[in-house]
Design a protein around this motif. Structure first.
Motif, PDB file in Angstrom:
ATOM      1  N   VAL A  42       0.851  -1.184   0.000  1.00 48.12           N
ATOM      2  CA  VAL A  42       0.000   0.000   0.000  1.00 48.12           C
ATOM      3  C   VAL A  42       0.891   1.239   0.000  1.00 48.12           C
ATOM      4  O   VAL A  42       1.861   1.319   0.750  1.00 48.12           O
ATOM      5  CB  VAL A  42      -0.931   0.007   1.234  1.00 48.12           C
ATOM      6  N   LYS A  43       0.536   2.202  -0.829  1.00 48.75           N
ATOM      7  CA  LYS A  43       1.309   3.433  -0.923  1.00 48.75           C
ATOM      8  C   LYS A  43       0.385   4.643  -0.818  1.00 48.75           C
ATOM      9  O   LYS A  43      -0.808   4.549  -1.046  1.00 48.75           O
ATOM     10  CB  LYS A  43       2.064   3.489  -2.250  1.00 48.75           C
ATOM     11  N   THR A  44       0.982   5.769  -0.492  1.00 47.41           N
ATOM     12  CA  THR A  44       0.256   7.031  -0.506  1.00 47.41           C
ATOM     13  C   THR A  44       0.174   7.495  -1.960  1.00 47.41           C
ATOM     14  O   THR A  44       0.896   6.975  -2.814  1.00 47.41           O
ATOM     15  CB  THR A  44       1.003   8.101   0.320  1.00 47.41           C
ATOM     16  N   PRO A  45      -0.666   8.472  -2.274  1.00 45.64           N
ATOM     17  CA  PRO A  45      -0.701   8.984  -3.647  1.00 45.64           C
ATOM     18  C   PRO A  45       0.662   9.523  -4.109  1.00 45.64           C
ATOM     19  O   PRO A  45       0.939   9.576  -5.303  1.00 45.64           O
ATOM     20  CB  PRO A  45      -1.743  10.110  -3.593  1.00 45.64           C
ATOM     21  N   GLN A  46       1.525   9.874  -3.157  1.00 45.22           N
ATOM     22  CA  GLN A  46       2.851  10.372  -3.492  1.00 45.22           C
ATOM     23  C   GLN A  46       3.879   9.247  -3.610  1.00 45.22           C
ATOM     24  O   GLN A  46       5.074   9.501  -3.772  1.00 45.22           O
ATOM     25  CB  GLN A  46       3.309  11.398  -2.437  1.00 45.22           C
TER      26      GLN A  46
END
Length: 163
Positions: A98-102
């Motif tokens: 899972v990643k942030t939009p950045q």
């Protein structure tokens, strides 16, 4: 296949039909308001209605119950998110992949965190945190070891579940 190639070369566009294996779905990101259909501030009733969460442990004497995201189950002694009786979905923990939009996720370096979030600060306990871009009511917290993010969470600034 040659027809498609000719269309691509002469029409400037490629049309792919009847090939679901080529269809890609975007993976949800952690932020700016939640993960997929599970949003920060959402009540337990609304979170359950998304059919994306699974109950793990009751609030007991505290104000927060522990849950998992169906798509991202955690081990027996962990939870993927907390839902507060007072503020709703209060904290969502990032799981592997899972990643942030950045583009920040578990395993990212602190250098990458600082590049993605130039306004990152250190809390009194020493953990980097930053306001979630696009959502001033939430923050990301990064717990690190040896210069890499090993735990990451997005939480409401008013959350009452974790220190």
């Amino acid at each position: 296949m040659k027809k498609s190639l000719i269309v691509l070369l002469t029409g400037g566009a490629l049309l792919v039909t009847g090939t679901p294996a080529l269809a890609q779905t975007a993976k949800p990101t952690l932020g700016p308001y939640g993960y997929g259909t599970v949003k920060l501030g959402m009540s337990a009733t609304k979170a359950k209605a998304t059919r994306q969460v699974v109950f793990k442990k009751s609030a007991g004497e505290g104000s927060c119950s522990g849950w998992d995201l169906k798509a991202l189950p955690t081990d027996k002694d962990s939870v993927g998110l907390y839902i507060s009786k007072t503020v709703g979905v209060a904290v969502i923990f990032a799981q592997k992949g899972v990643k942030t939009p950045q583009g920040i996720g578990l395993g990212s370096t602190l250098k990458q965190v600082k590049k993605a979030y130039p306004k990152v600060k250190n809390s009194a306990s020493g953990f980097p945190y930053v306001a979630v871009p696009g959502n001033p009511k939430a923050s990301y917290v990064f717990i690190h070891a040896k210069g890499k993010v090993r735990e990451m969470a997005m939480s409401l600034n008013t959350q009452d579940c974790v220190n």
